[in-house]
Enzyme design. Structure first.
Site, PDB file in Angstrom:
ATOM      1  N   SER A 196       0.814  -1.217   0.000  1.00  0.00           N
ATOM      2  CA  SER A 196       0.000   0.000   0.000  1.00  0.00           C
ATOM      3  C   SER A 196       0.852   1.273   0.000  1.00  0.00           C
ATOM      4  O   SER A 196       0.506   2.264   0.635  1.00  0.00           O
ATOM      5  CB  SER A 196      -0.957   0.022   1.202  1.00  0.00           C
ATOM      6  OG  SER A 196      -1.707  -1.156   1.218  1.00  0.00           O
ATOM      7  N   ARG A 197       1.958   1.199  -0.675  1.00  0.00           N
ATOM      8  CA  ARG A 197       2.867   2.351  -0.833  1.00  0.00           C
ATOM      9  C   ARG A 197       3.506   2.794   0.492  1.00  0.00           C
ATOM     10  O   ARG A 197       3.990   3.913   0.616  1.00  0.00           O
ATOM     11  CB  ARG A 197       2.170   3.549  -1.486  1.00  0.00           C
ATOM     12  CG  ARG A 197       1.698   3.331  -2.947  1.00  0.00           C
ATOM     13  CD  ARG A 197       2.622   2.458  -3.721  1.00  0.00           C
ATOM     14  NE  ARG A 197       2.425   2.510  -5.157  1.00  0.00           N
ATOM     15  CZ  ARG A 197       2.438   1.440  -5.958  1.00  0.00           C
ATOM     16  NH1 ARG A 197       2.589   0.216  -5.450  1.00  0.00           N
ATOM     17  NH2 ARG A 197       2.338   1.560  -7.256  1.00  0.00           N
TER      18      ARG A 197
END
Ligand SMILES: Cc1cc2nc3c(=O)[nH]c(=O)nc-3n(C[C@H](O)[C@H](O)[C@H](O)COP(=O)(O)O)c2cc1C
Length: 213
Positions: free
Chosen positions: A190-191
């Site tokens: 998720s970055r």
């Protein structure tokens, strides 16, 4: 317009913590470089080298890392090339290793110095005959009117020098990037990527911090 908005990968097969990294970034680099080799990254020693010209315009090109240790990262090139001239004027540089297959990048900033002639000669002598001739053939970064001129020059140099007798050109040699900061970046889920940032302190010790992704 070519829209690449949907082109994305989910990262996060691994993670990197302040506690798990080596206190010495060169040792940490050694670990990651070995992993890049083990995972068969194409030319893991290829790094994008940035320089800045007199007007403040940045430039980049790929060069090959040929040696590294606690003193720094060494590459070889033509000292009269565009990069050579820019480094003579401003020895500050930045290199980036794009190990995308591993979801990793390493970014080094620092200052270059020329390696000794003895060190350049040692490396130059280890290069294949054709590469040694090539150093003599190319006025790197200068405009050349045709490819055939380069081929003719190559033949001329081949006739002039025999294998084993190609001297080191005075305009060719190595630079050592003496590192000031080294960042290890690893893609996360998720970055939420990991960025471990080493900066060299006045006393020579390395400070380790985590940067926000
Ligand atoms: C994979 C790869 C490796 C390269 N390795 C070197 C190198 O080690 N030294 C070098 O001078 N140029 C190397 N080059 C060529 C440079 O990218 C560049 O074209 C050349 O050095 C001239 O750059 P300049 O005009 O900015 O000085 C390499 C290019 C590629 C794509």
């Amino acid at each position: 317009m070519a829209d690449l908005g949907e082109l994305r990968e989910e990262y996060g097969h691994d993670s990197l913590t302040e506690e798990s990294v080596d206190p010495n970034p060169i040792e940490q680099f050694r670990v990651w470089f070995q992993e890049a080799m083990d995972r068969k990254v194409t030319e893991p020693n290829a790094m994008s080298l940035s320089t800045v010209d007199e007007s403040g315009q940045p430039w980049q090109r790929i060069v090959l890392l040929k040696a590294y240790d606690n003193k720094g990262f060494v590459f070889y090139t033509n000292y009269d090339s565009r990069k050579g001239k820019q480094l003579a004027n401003n020895p500050k540089t930045c290199v980036l290793f794009p190990w995308i297959l591993l979801e990793r990048q390493v970014i080094v900033t620092g200052t270059v110095e020329r390696v000794s002639t003895a060190e350049s000669l040692k490396y130059f002598s280890s290069r294949p005959f054709g590469s040694r001739l090539g150093a003599w053939v190319s006025n790197q970064s200068k405009v050349v009117s045709s490819r055939s001129i380069l081929l003719a020059k190559f033949e001329e140099m081949k006739a002039k020098f025999k294998d084993g007798e190609v001297p080191l050109p005075s305009f060719w040699g190595g630079y050592r990037i003496v590192p000031e900061t080294i960042e290890f970046w690893m893609g996360g889920k998720s970055r939420i990527h990991d960025r471990i940032y080493y900066s060299k302190q006045q006393d020579g010790a390395w400070k380790i911090e985590r940067l926000s992704p």
